[in-house]
Enzyme design. Structure first.
Site, mmCIF file in Angstrom:
data_model
loop_
_atom_site.group_PDB
_atom_site.id
_atom_site.type_symbol
_atom_site.label_atom_id
_atom_site.label_comp_id
_atom_site.label_asym_id
_atom_site.label_seq_id
_atom_site.Cartn_x
_atom_site.Cartn_y
_atom_site.Cartn_z
ATOM 1 N N HIS A 196 46.203 67.462 24.847
ATOM 2 C CA HIS A 196 45.524 66.397 25.375
ATOM 3 C C HIS A 196 45.957 65.116 24.621
ATOM 4 O O HIS A 196 46.389 64.302 25.191
ATOM 5 C CB HIS A 196 43.998 66.539 25.379
ATOM 6 C CG HIS A 196 43.250 65.392 25.928
ATOM 7 N ND1 HIS A 196 42.495 65.632 27.028
ATOM 8 C CD2 HIS A 196 43.033 64.299 25.424
ATOM 9 C CE1 HIS A 196 41.875 64.447 27.287
ATOM 10 N NE2 HIS A 196 41.931 63.816 26.276
ATOM 11 N N GLU A 197 45.850 65.025 23.126
ATOM 12 C CA GLU A 197 45.984 63.771 22.481
ATOM 13 C C GLU A 197 47.357 63.475 22.509
ATOM 14 O O GLU A 197 47.735 62.498 22.336
ATOM 15 C CB GLU A 197 45.327 64.107 21.087
ATOM 16 C CG GLU A 197 43.750 64.467 21.122
ATOM 17 C CD GLU A 197 43.230 63.510 21.640
ATOM 18 O OE1 GLU A 197 43.284 62.285 21.987
ATOM 19 O OE2 GLU A 197 41.857 63.881 22.071
ATOM 20 N N CYS A 244 37.675 62.735 28.805
ATOM 21 C CA CYS A 244 38.608 61.898 27.856
ATOM 22 C C CYS A 244 37.746 60.493 27.885
ATOM 23 O O CYS A 244 37.244 60.109 28.711
ATOM 24 C CB CYS A 244 39.723 61.570 28.868
ATOM 25 S SG CYS A 244 40.773 60.599 27.882
ATOM 26 N N HIS A 286 48.426 61.390 25.348
ATOM 27 C CA HIS A 286 48.122 59.967 25.089
ATOM 28 C C HIS A 286 49.250 59.087 24.422
ATOM 29 O O HIS A 286 49.577 58.064 24.618
ATOM 30 C CB HIS A 286 46.589 59.787 24.256
ATOM 31 C CG HIS A 286 45.408 60.080 25.042
ATOM 32 N ND1 HIS A 286 45.540 59.775 26.289
ATOM 33 C CD2 HIS A 286 44.488 60.862 24.802
ATOM 34 C CE1 HIS A 286 44.197 59.996 26.740
ATOM 35 N NE2 HIS A 286 43.609 60.605 26.010
#
Length: 183
Positions: free
Chosen positions: A152-153, A107, A156
């Site tokens: 994953h994004e 990351c 965030h």
């Protein structure tokens, strides 16, 4: 300026404008984002800032809040060979089935770390793109790299990271890693 901007950004665009490079923020500073309701020149500029940062740090994807933009969007490279990044506005997903795969993930906001993260194998992704200066709803079933990158994004944008998701670290280990990042 960008009335008919395609939501596929070519890496050449990142260098065509004088866009200030914003630095990646460490994961402990990443807060959950707000949905995007308005399309304006600032949003187009922020998409290009995100692309430029992603390329500068050699990433395959980046969330807006990783560079301090509190808006719900991220970019992901179309595939490993591609010069194109797709922009996903107001993204969401649902798992298709319970199956998960656990792989090492890196990351940009957690430098020099690779952590094992369980991710759904198959997801139904929903997001918005801009067409004719309006948001248009999109959906696609994602698997493989795209499914992992999307989850994953999206994490965030919720204020979560690979440190929160990993099965490798217990609570104390996670706390220690966050403290090291704060330096």
């Amino acid at each position: 300026s960008g009335e008919n901007i395609s939501m596929l950004l070519n890496i050449k665009e990142a260098y065509s404008d004088k866009v200030v490079l914003r630095h990646i923020v460490y994961v402990d500073k990443i807060k959950a984002t707000n949905p995007i309701k308005e399309i304006n020149d600032a949003l187009y500029a922020e998409c290009k800032q995100a692309l430029k940062a992603c390329l500068a740090y050699d990433g395959v994807g980046i969330a807006a809040n990783q560079i301090g933009i509190q808006k719900s969007f991220f970019l992901i490279r179309e595939d490993s060979e591609s010069d194109l990044f797709r922009v996903y506005f107001n993204p969401k997903y649902k798992a298709i089935g319970p199956d998960k795969n656990t792989q090492k993930e890196g990351c940009l906001s957690v430098p020099r770390q690779q952590l094992l993260v369980p991710r759904f194998v198959e997801i139904k992704a929903t997001w918005q793109e801009i067409e004719d200066a309006k948001f248009v709803d999109k959906e696609e079933v994602l698997t493989g790299f795209k499914a992992i990158a999307y989850q994953h994004e999206r994490d965030h944008l919720e204020g979560l990271s690979i440190i929160d998701r990993t099965a490798e670290l217990n609570r104390e280990g996670k706390r220690r890693m966050y403290n090291e990042l704060r330096g």
